[in-house]
Write a protein that holds these residues in place. Sequence first.
Motif, short mmCIF file in Angstrom:
data_model
loop_
_atom_site.label_atom_id
_atom_site.label_comp_id
_atom_site.label_asym_id
_atom_site.label_seq_id
_atom_site.Cartn_x
_atom_site.Cartn_y
_atom_site.Cartn_z
N ASP A 177 5.32 -4.46 -5.12
CA ASP A 177 4.68 -5.61 -6.58
C ASP A 177 3.09 -5.80 -5.76
OD1 ASP A 177 6.57 -7.62 -5.11
OD2 ASP A 177 6.57 -8.42 -7.34
N ARG A 178 3.84 -6.86 -4.35
CA ARG A 178 2.58 -7.69 -3.96
C ARG A 178 2.56 -9.01 -4.08
NH1 ARG A 178 1.94 -3.14 -1.85
NH2 ARG A 178 1.33 -2.47 -1.44
N ASN A 179 3.74 -9.20 -4.50
CA ASN A 179 4.35 -10.68 -4.87
C ASN A 179 5.70 -10.74 -4.12
OD1 ASN A 179 4.02 -12.80 -6.01
ND2 ASN A 179 4.98 -12.22 -7.53
N VAL A 184 12.80 1.02 -9.87
CA VAL A 184 11.27 2.11 -10.39
C VAL A 184 10.84 2.45 -9.37
CG1 VAL A 184 9.40 1.89 -11.31
CG2 VAL A 184 11.01 0.24 -11.82
N MET A 185 10.46 3.94 -8.99
CA MET A 185 9.91 4.75 -8.11
C MET A 185 8.42 5.15 -8.98
SD MET A 185 12.30 7.64 -8.22
CE MET A 185 10.95 8.87 -6.81
N GLY A 186 7.44 5.43 -7.77
CA GLY A 186 6.55 6.12 -7.94
C GLY A 186 5.43 5.78 -7.13
N GLY A 187 4.36 6.74 -7.28
CA GLY A 187 3.22 6.85 -6.59
C GLY A 187 2.05 7.62 -6.87
N LEU A 188 0.92 8.02 -6.01
CA LEU A 188 -0.35 9.10 -6.44
C LEU A 188 0.84 10.49 -6.23
CD1 LEU A 188 -2.05 7.14 -4.24
CD2 LEU A 188 -2.45 7.45 -6.81
N ALA A 189 0.44 11.63 -7.01
CA ALA A 189 1.12 13.16 -7.11
C ALA A 189 -0.19 13.78 -8.24
CB ALA A 189 2.61 13.24 -7.56
N ARG A 190 -0.15 15.62 -7.43
CA ARG A 190 -0.60 15.81 -8.44
C ARG A 190 0.31 16.82 -9.41
NH1 ARG A 190 -5.52 17.15 -6.48
NH2 ARG A 190 -6.27 16.42 -4.76
N LEU A 191 0.40 16.93 -10.49
CA LEU A 191 0.86 17.54 -11.53
C LEU A 191 0.07 19.29 -11.72
CD1 LEU A 191 2.49 18.18 -13.76
CD2 LEU A 191 1.90 17.33 -15.01
N LYS A 227 5.71 -3.78 -10.24
CA LYS A 227 5.16 -2.55 -9.52
C LYS A 227 4.07 -1.29 -10.34
CE LYS A 227 8.21 0.28 -7.27
NZ LYS A 227 8.82 0.70 -6.23
N ALA A 228 5.26 -1.12 -11.02
CA ALA A 228 4.60 0.23 -12.50
C ALA A 228 2.69 -0.69 -12.45
CB ALA A 228 5.13 -0.14 -13.90
N VAL A 229 2.71 -2.07 -13.21
CA VAL A 229 1.33 -2.57 -13.75
C VAL A 229 0.48 -2.23 -11.96
CG1 VAL A 229 0.62 -4.86 -14.29
CG2 VAL A 229 2.40 -4.12 -14.92
N ARG A 230 0.73 -2.78 -11.19
CA ARG A 230 -0.11 -2.25 -10.13
C ARG A 230 0.02 -0.64 -9.95
NH1 ARG A 230 -0.53 -1.19 -4.50
NH2 ARG A 230 2.19 -0.31 -4.14
N LEU A 231 0.59 -0.24 -10.02
CA LEU A 231 -0.17 1.43 -10.21
C LEU A 231 -0.89 2.22 -11.36
CD1 LEU A 231 3.54 2.83 -9.39
CD2 LEU A 231 1.52 2.81 -7.24
N MET A 232 -0.53 1.21 -12.72
CA MET A 232 -1.32 1.54 -13.67
C MET A 232 -2.48 1.57 -13.38
SD MET A 232 1.07 1.36 -16.75
CE MET A 232 1.67 -0.22 -16.62
N ASP A 275 -6.26 3.46 -13.67
CA ASP A 275 -7.45 3.01 -14.22
C ASP A 275 -8.63 2.77 -13.62
OD1 ASP A 275 -7.87 2.30 -17.38
OD2 ASP A 275 -7.14 0.83 -17.01
N ARG A 276 -8.41 2.65 -12.43
CA ARG A 276 -9.74 2.09 -11.50
C ARG A 276 -9.50 3.43 -11.07
NH1 ARG A 276 -7.28 -0.60 -6.79
NH2 ARG A 276 -6.96 -2.04 -8.33
#
Length: 320
Positions: A89-91, A98-105, A139-144, A148-149
């Motif tokens: 979470d950089r904090n 919680v897992m997450g990241g970049l991917a392709r569907l 962490k989820a907020v950071r990914l969202m 958005d960016r």
Amino acid sequence: MINYLDFEKPLAEIEGKAEELRALARANEEMDVEKEAVALDKKAADLLVSLYRDLTPWRKCQVARHPQRPHCRDYIAALFNEYTPLAGDRNFADDHAVMGGLARLGDRPVVVIGHEKGHDTKSRIERNFGMARPEGYRKAVRLMDLADRFGLPVVALIDTTGAYPGKGAEERGQSEAIARSTEKCLQLKVPMISIVIGEGGSGGAVAFAAGNRVAMLEHSVYSVISPEGCASILWKDATKMREAAEALRLTAQDLHKLGVIDHIIEEPQGGAQRDKEATMASVGAAIEAMLDDLSKKSPQELLKDRRQKFLDIGAKGLAA
């Protein structure tokens, strides 16, 4: 090997007898038991249909919690390619619940986020049984923010009994972290799809479920509190969880009628645990269909669509 739930015990006996017959036949090639085994298979299939035809809310809770249901990591492995996990979470720390990241569907780049409960004792402890701490929501907020960016749709896979209620989590601002995650979902200018794949428990689920479209698997549950917790508060007796489950209206069918969710994704006969591949394929098809629909909307239309969706919750049920 299938783990049978309490109400599936009669089914376990029949399927066990069929397997015993086939094991005897394998040990003694002169024995011909296939006819009897096939008859037992037919009886078991009929009983399975009967058991799952009209599950009570409490039984749906049991199915939603089945340890062999596919979890977030299974969906990511099956549906997404080029998955690149992003941690921390950089904090404070990285929350493994919680897992997450970049991917392709398919060919579509997305950000995927989800609760992971673990699949055995070691991984369940590591993942804290899917109960996220504040750093998980941050962490989820950071990914969202990242989604958005760069204009990437967000896919959230929800499966948690609720946010972790421990002392450390409260000290680090659990409620604030959940609120910030919910707020970020509502502020996204990209499409967000939320799928309840097992349990959707309390604020821990809402933090990932404030999307443009919310769907549930047929036998998943989504509620402000667990039936046991509700029974403990209302009746001071956790054994009244069956009555609490009825009162909470936590099934996908009830929530669809109230307008809390938009879609119900069918499960194979006997629940997701009986055919994981078919279940995950159905979820993947549902996500793609919803993203195709939302991709036609502008950022402002997405914001308006999401806002109106949550303002309208409950109106369908009240009108009926």
